[in-house]
Design a protein around this motif. Structure first.
Motif, PDB file in Angstrom:
ATOM      1  N   ILE A  42      71.391  34.803  40.978  1.00 25.78           N
ATOM      2  CA  ILE A  42      70.375  35.724  41.509  1.00 25.78           C
ATOM      3  C   ILE A  42      69.498  36.198  40.345  1.00 25.78           C
ATOM      4  O   ILE A  42      70.017  36.544  39.282  1.00 25.78           O
ATOM      5  CB  ILE A  42      71.028  36.949  42.190  1.00 25.78           C
TER       6      ILE A  42
ATOM      7  N   SER B 138      68.867  35.134  46.717  1.00 29.35           N
ATOM      8  CA  SER B 138      70.249  35.143  47.191  1.00 29.35           C
ATOM      9  C   SER B 138      70.686  33.721  47.498  1.00 29.35           C
ATOM     10  O   SER B 138      69.873  32.790  47.475  1.00 29.35           O
ATOM     11  CB  SER B 138      70.387  36.004  48.447  1.00 29.35           C
TER      12      SER B 138
ATOM     13  N   GLN C 135      75.064  40.459  50.210  1.00 31.91           N
ATOM     14  CA  GLN C 135      75.785  39.490  49.422  1.00 31.91           C
ATOM     15  C   GLN C 135      75.684  39.743  47.924  1.00 31.91           C
ATOM     16  O   GLN C 135      76.243  39.000  47.140  1.00 31.91           O
ATOM     17  CB  GLN C 135      75.250  38.097  49.741  1.00 31.91           C
ATOM     18  N   LYS C 136      74.973  40.796  47.563  1.00 38.91           N
ATOM     19  CA  LYS C 136      74.782  41.016  46.142  1.00 38.91           C
ATOM     20  C   LYS C 136      76.084  41.428  45.473  1.00 38.91           C
ATOM     21  O   LYS C 136      76.829  42.226  45.995  1.00 38.91           O
ATOM     22  CB  LYS C 136      73.740  42.112  45.928  1.00 38.91           C
TER      23      LYS C 136
ATOM     24  N   LEU D 145      76.019  35.134  41.778  1.00 39.27           N
ATOM     25  CA  LEU D 145      76.277  34.755  43.163  1.00 39.27           C
ATOM     26  C   LEU D 145      77.754  34.547  43.415  1.00 39.27           C
ATOM     27  O   LEU D 145      78.445  33.912  42.642  1.00 39.27           O
ATOM     28  CB  LEU D 145      75.535  33.462  43.486  1.00 39.27           C
TER      29      LEU D 145
END
Ligand SMILES: NC(=O)C1=CN([C@@H]2O[C@H](COP(=O)(O)OP(=O)(O)OC[C@H]3O[C@@H](n4cnc5c(N)ncnc54)[C@H](OP(=O)(O)O)[C@@H]3O)[C@@H](O)[C@H]2O)C=CC1
Ligand SMILES: CC(C)=CCC[C@@H](C)[C@H]1CC=C2C3=C(CC[C@@]21C)[C@@]1(C)CC[C@H](O)C(C)(C)[C@@H]1CC3
Length: 609
Positions: free
Chosen positions: A8, A29, A179-180, A186
């Motif tokens: 990211i 993402s 999703q961070k 990632l």
């Protein structure tokens, strides 16, 4: 478990869909399951790309340098003719008739926005891709022959680019990507990004709580007023009905039978089977398009009933009870939909109905496409029982008018209302397939709001002019009759032409029916029509609809405001819808949208910004 090669925040080179041009993009993402990176281009366009379409800056530069030295040694002094197609060039082709000044201006805009670099080692001619790029909306609702519940779309793992906008799930609402990781790296093992609705509409939880009561009560008040001798707003409530008079089991049974018949008609294996738009998980659902046949079947059934001397004015006499029956069904269905959504997977949820607040999600609808086997509940409710019910109720009001006013023939006003609205409904069923690309099907969840809208609001408020005319006769002069027919004709022409033009253009911009139109290219590869109706106002289809709405209300005269309820609703809804759509388009098309707004400053009404 697949591993993500890019992190990211990384700046990398991303291939532009359908071409061999690479642009600098930033990784936003990574969807571990679909194996797609969401990247953002310098102009703000967000796309999903496969890993194979991304390359690191260093590798890319080495590749370009190697290729340059190779080509220099291969053909000294003879520059190779590039056949590259930048998004700007792609779009410019489809907009070949845009004026030169505009072309130059847009060229400037696009060149500032994105600076493409051609990846040297590949074949550039890929006209198939180029077309798909422009067609990423309408043509996805394509006809199919095989009968399965779901199909893997070709763009899942191996095939196509995905031009969906992750943050803007198409409805203008912001959704949070969960999703961070803390480090920004990632996650390799986490499930795919779950969406959560953060931007609440209609005044949030409190707003929808009140709306949930206000909407049914408003419709009830409208019906009571419409049926009263004095229908003026000040006289409400003159004749409040007794509570027990609002319910009738026989009426409830008729409503259930109506729903059952329509459901059976919708499942008949006639009409084509088409694929809807790709879902978040890359799959597509199949829909049976047989609304027009169902309408014909319904007309035959009603004809037989009338021939058998079934008194349709029964519907008029029990109108409030029909409404309360519909309301009970709406409530039960909404609860069922909410409960079953608990078992729906993340990617079956609607982006706008997943806030975590029970009341809000119940109202907006959690599940996007609730289905029982092949039976799509939302698609069915959106068109069938409500729209067909509307036509049937109008016809019943026509019979009731003749009975109550001792007429041999229906009044011209009643006839006009019936014919105008029948035309709109027939048109809707004739173009049923186009519903599959509309935001109601593609983005909105199916909850109380749409269930109520489809099963109660449409059949009981869209019929208010006919209901009103039964007890409020209105004479129409020949001048008025001609004026109203002309008005409805003009409205219909604008509505139909604008909708068909846009649909055809999205399907195939070079279709002879639309190829003469001037266009503005956008960075997504799709273009915006900027001439003809779409160059007059930014939503000509809404304008046409509103003109028709006026022609439907005017036959009721000017004594009361009540028959104008539909018009007021329509203007409110379309102005809100317009704001929602413009927000979405601004995000999607960035400066090209601004350019369009400058070229076409009026939203819906000419002369009104
Ligand atoms: N009577 C009723 O109760 C209601 C009736 N309606 C009617 O349904 C019909 C469809 O309306 P709706 O679904 O809201 O939206 P529209 O059919 O107006 O679609 C809006 C979309 O069209 C595309 N678009 C916008 N401008 C242009 C342009 N210049 N050139 C090409 N494409 C453009 C954009 O999508 P993209 O670029 O991604 O293709 C935009 O998101 C309308 O006629 C409306 O009146 C709607 C709601 C209620
Ligand atoms: C107050 C309240 C809860 C309103 C809900 C609004 C819905 C009833 C309408 C929103 C958009 C609609 C459309 C149609 C029916 C009414 C709803 C669902 C539509 C399917 C009717 C047929 C037309 O031809 C159409 C396809 C253009 C139209 C699309 C929008």
């Amino acid at each position: 478990m697949p591993t993500a090669r890019f992190l990211i925040g990384d700046t990398v080179m991303g291939r532009w869909p359908g071409s061999n041009l690479y642009y600098e993009v930033k990784v936003l993402s990574y969807d571990n399951k679909a194996r797609l990176y969401t990247v953002i281009y310098k102009d703000g366009t967000e796309l999903e790309l496969k890993e194979s379409d991304i390359t690191s800056l260093t590798v890319f530069k080495q590749g370009v340098a190697r290729s340059r030295s190779r080509s220099r040694s291969r053909s000294p002094g003879r520059p190779r003719r590039s056949r590259s197609r930048s998004p700007a060039r792609t779009s410019r082709r489809s907009s070949s008739r845009t004026t030169d000044v505009r072309k130059e201006k847009l060229k400037e805009v696009l060149e500032v926005r994105l600076t493409p670099v051609l990846m040297p080692h590949e074949n550039n001619s890929n006209s198939k891709h180029e077309k798909k790029e422009e067609n990423n909306t309408a043509n996805r609702a394509s006809t199919i022959t095989e009968e399965k519940t779901e199909t893997e779309s070709e763009n899942q793992a191996g095939g196509r680019y995905n031009l969906r906008h992750r943050k803007d799930q198409g409805d203008g609402k912001t959704v949070e990507l969960e999703q961070k990781t803390e480090t920004g790296v990632l996650s390799q093992t986490k499930p795919p990004a779950a969406i959560k609705t953060t931007d609440l509409e209609f005044g949030g939880r409190v707003g929808v709580f009140f709306l949930m009561f206000l909407l049914p009560v408003t419709v009830l008040a409208l019906l009571i007023l419409c049926g009263q001798k004095d229908a003026s707003l000040q006289s409400f409530p003159l004749e409040l009905p007794a509570l027990q008079s609002l319910w009738d089991w026989q009426v409830f049974g008729i409503v259930l039978l109506w729903l059952l018949f329509q459901a059976v008609f919708s499942l008949l294996p006639v009409g084509k089977l088409v694929e809807g738009m790709p879902l978040k998980n890359g799959k597509t659902l199949k829909y049976r398009i047989n609304g027009f046949y169902a309408l014909l079947l319904t007309a035959v059934a009603v004809g037989v009933a009338v021939y058998q001397e079934v008194d349709l004015s029964y519907i008029h006499a029990h109108f409030l009870q029909f409404y309360t029956s519909a309301l009970l069904i709406v409530t039960v269905l909404s609860v069922y939909l909410f409960v079953r959504s608990r078992w729906a997977s993340e990617d079956e949820l609607a982006p706008g109905g997943n806030s975590g607040y029970i009341i809000y999600d119940f109202f907006m609808g959690r599940e996007l496409n609730p289905r029982i086997k092949n039976f799509d509940i939302k698609f069915f409710c959106e068109m069938r029982p409500g729209l067909m019910g509307w036509v049937l109720i109008n016809f019943a009001m026509l019979q009731a008018e003749m009975k109550h006013q001792n007429l041999e023939n229906p009044s011209p006003a009643m006839l006009l209302v019936n014919i105008f609205q029948l035309l709109w409904v027939v048109d809707g069923f004739w173009h049923e397939e186009k519903l599959l690309t509309m935001m109601d099907i593609v983005y909105d969840g199916f909850g109380f709001m749409l269930t109520f809208g489809d099963l109660a609001f449409v059949p009981f408020t869209f019929t208010c002019q006919a209901y009103y005319l039964v007890s409020h006769p209105n004479e129409l002069s020949l001048f008025w009759i001609i004026t109203l027919i002309t008005m409805n004709g003009v409205g219909y022409y604008i509505f139909r032409k604008a909708n068909s033009q846009k649909f055809t253009f999205r399907k195939n911009p070079s279709d002879p029916a639309v190829s003469h139109l001037k266009t503005i290219p956008t960075a997504t590869g799709k273009s915006l029509i900027v001439s003809g109706l779409w160059g007059w106002v930014r939503h000509p289809n809404y304008l046409g609809d509103i003109i028709m709405g006026l022609a439907w209300s005017l036959p009721c005269g000017f004594n009361h405001l009540i028959p104008y309820f539909y018009l007021i609703y329509l203007i409110t809804l379309l102005v809100h819808r317009n704001a929602r759509d413009e927000r979405q388009c601004r995000k999607k098309y960035g400066s090209a949208w601004e350019e369009y707004c400058k070229a076409v400053p009026y939203r819906i009404f000419p002369g009104i910004y």
